[in-house]
Design a protein around this motif. Structure first.
Motif, mmCIF file in Angstrom:
data_model
loop_
_atom_site.group_PDB
_atom_site.id
_atom_site.type_symbol
_atom_site.label_atom_id
_atom_site.label_comp_id
_atom_site.label_asym_id
_atom_site.label_seq_id
_atom_site.Cartn_x
_atom_site.Cartn_y
_atom_site.Cartn_z
ATOM 1 N N ILE A 252 0.838 -1.213 0.000
ATOM 2 C CA ILE A 252 0.000 0.000 0.000
ATOM 3 C C ILE A 252 0.868 1.255 0.000
ATOM 4 C CG2 ILE A 252 -1.657 1.324 1.371
ATOM 5 C CD1 ILE A 252 -2.839 -1.336 2.308
ATOM 6 N N ARG A 253 1.920 1.227 0.808
ATOM 7 C CA ARG A 253 2.814 2.394 0.885
ATOM 8 C C ARG A 253 3.455 2.669 -0.464
ATOM 9 N NH1 ARG A 253 8.440 2.738 4.355
ATOM 10 N NH2 ARG A 253 8.926 4.914 3.869
ATOM 11 N N HIS A 254 3.893 1.595 -1.135
ATOM 12 C CA HIS A 254 4.530 1.771 -2.439
ATOM 13 C C HIS A 254 3.532 2.280 -3.474
ATOM 14 C CE1 HIS A 254 7.485 1.138 -5.592
ATOM 15 N NE2 HIS A 254 6.542 0.500 -6.297
ATOM 16 N N ALA A 255 2.292 1.800 -3.374
ATOM 17 C CA ALA A 255 1.265 2.238 -4.330
ATOM 18 C C ALA A 255 0.938 3.707 -4.143
ATOM 19 C CB ALA A 255 -0.001 1.388 -4.160
ATOM 20 N N LEU A 256 0.917 4.174 -2.904
ATOM 21 C CA LEU A 256 0.589 5.574 -2.623
ATOM 22 C C LEU A 256 1.755 6.512 -2.887
ATOM 23 C CD1 LEU A 256 -1.486 5.138 0.676
ATOM 24 C CD2 LEU A 256 -2.342 5.524 -1.655
ATOM 25 N N ASN A 257 2.972 6.029 -2.702
ATOM 26 C CA ASN A 257 4.145 6.891 -2.862
ATOM 27 C C ASN A 257 5.295 6.064 -3.442
ATOM 28 O OD1 ASN A 257 6.070 8.873 -2.787
ATOM 29 N ND2 ASN A 257 6.099 9.075 -0.540
ATOM 30 N N PRO A 258 5.303 5.865 -4.750
ATOM 31 C CA PRO A 258 6.330 5.021 -5.381
ATOM 32 C C PRO A 258 7.757 5.508 -5.165
ATOM 33 C CG PRO A 258 4.522 5.481 -6.888
ATOM 34 C CD PRO A 258 4.349 6.395 -5.721
ATOM 35 N N ASP A 259 7.936 6.776 -4.918
ATOM 36 C CA ASP A 259 9.282 7.325 -4.793
ATOM 37 C C ASP A 259 9.775 7.361 -3.348
ATOM 38 O OD1 ASP A 259 9.346 7.777 -7.528
ATOM 39 O OD2 ASP A 259 8.355 9.735 -7.307
ATOM 40 N N ALA A 260 8.997 6.787 -2.426
ATOM 41 C CA ALA A 260 9.390 6.837 -1.012
ATOM 42 C C ALA A 260 10.700 6.092 -0.804
ATOM 43 C CB ALA A 260 8.298 6.232 -0.126
ATOM 44 N N ALA A 261 11.615 6.690 -0.019
ATOM 45 C CA ALA A 261 12.910 6.060 0.257
ATOM 46 C C ALA A 261 12.723 4.901 1.230
ATOM 47 C CB ALA A 261 13.865 7.093 0.846
ATOM 48 N N VAL A 262 13.632 3.951 1.151
ATOM 49 C CA VAL A 262 13.593 2.773 2.017
ATOM 50 C C VAL A 262 14.469 3.019 3.240
ATOM 51 C CG1 VAL A 262 14.054 0.318 2.216
ATOM 52 C CG2 VAL A 262 13.170 1.254 0.072
#
Length: 309
Positions: A252-262
């Motif tokens: 869900i996090r990746h779908a909402l914000n694909p550019d989020a850093a790990v």
């Protein structure tokens, strides 16, 4: 006249054996029964066997002994003694005289009423023992009685007098891994307990250290409860559920914000190590049960006799 068999497991008790016999004889000679003693030398490394030989030579009609080829443990010694005993009533006693012989007439009298099949003893305090051992003992009884269907009386000793019927029932249980306190309770029969305060050993030192008691306690839990297996299942199910929730959250996090850093590499490694440790714990619990099955199906003898008189 009824016969009373006295079963006495011995391990490194050369100092206690010469004191035990006269102390018990002083009591039983007042009872209207014939007596036989069965001492079981559990692979002692001192002169216990020689003391038993002397005792048998001086009292060949009453005193008998069984000597193992090596140390098999007290449970095996107790089982061997019960097998050898031929009495109408059988009593198990420790040779260090921590089991008061003065109870024998009362035990016998209570069994004679026909109201009871077994008269056991229960230690109401552990004065003189290390506090940590007393604490662990109390916790063990509370824990096993909570997770097992077989109730074990707190403070119960192996010191008990049983009818022949109950002894035969105990002997019919031929499991390799034996936990007598549980077996005595599992077979049922009407049992009355006599309370007494802790008594110091008459001689020598106990071979039961905290680590041996801990292993003995775990064997008892494994023999009479499947709770550890249920705990392993619960840990595995909980870990899998948390992992699924975490996996969904990442998607869900990746779908909402694909550019989020790990972030969180260190915490991720810690979680992996935690889960790995829990898995090894569960495998270890299951392994203990499988190990017991392995020993049982091999059908090795519970003990091996080297000498018998």
């Amino acid at each position: 006249m009824k016969k009373l068999s006295i079963v006495v497991p011995c391990y490194n008790e050369e100092e206690s054996v010469p004191l035990f016999y006269p102390a018990v004889e002083k009591v039983v000679k007042e009872m209207d029964v014939s007596i036989e003693y069965w001492f079981v030398n559990d692979g002692s490394e001192d002169n216990t066997l020689n003391e038993l030989r002397k005792l048998h030579a001086n009292h060949p009609q009453e005193v008998h002994y069984v000597s193992f080829s090596r140390n098999f443990g007290k449970e095996s010694a107790l089982y061997a003694g019960l097998q050898a005993a031929t009495g109408d009533y059988v009593v198990d006693m420790d040779v260090d005289l921590q089991d008061p012989p003065e109870f024998l007439p009362q035990m016998y009298k209570l069994l004679q009423t026909g109201e009871w099949d077994c008269i056991g003893t229960r230690r109401v305090d552990r004065t003189g023992e290390a506090k940590i051992k007393s604490f662990l003992s109390d916790m063990f009884y509370k824990f096993i009685n909570r997770i097992s269907n077989t109730r074990i009386v707190p403070g119960a000793r192996d010191y008990r007098m049983m009818t022949r019927q109950m002894v035969d029932a105990v002997l019919s249980m031929r499991e390799y891994s034996r936990f007598s306190k549980g077996i005595f309770s599992w077979v049922g029969f009407r049992t009355k307990y006599l309370d007494y305060h802790n008594i110091e050993r008459v001689a020598g030192e106990s071979d039961w250290n905290t680590w041996k008691l801990f292993k003995y306690a775990f064997d008892g839990i494994a023999d009479f409860s499947q709770a550890p297996l249920n705990i392993a299942v619960w840990i595995g199910s909980t870990s899998a559920f948390i992992a699924i929730i975490g996996f969904i959250a990442v998607i869900i996090r990746h779908a909402l914000n694909p550019d989020a850093a790990v972030f969180g590499w260190a915490s991720l490694v810690s979680i992996i190590l935690l889960i790995g440790g829990l898995q090894l714990l569960c495998i270890g619990i299951i392994g203990r049960y499988i190990g017991k099955i392995f020993l049982q199906v091999k059908q090795r003898p519970i003990y091996i006799i080297q000498e018998k008189k």
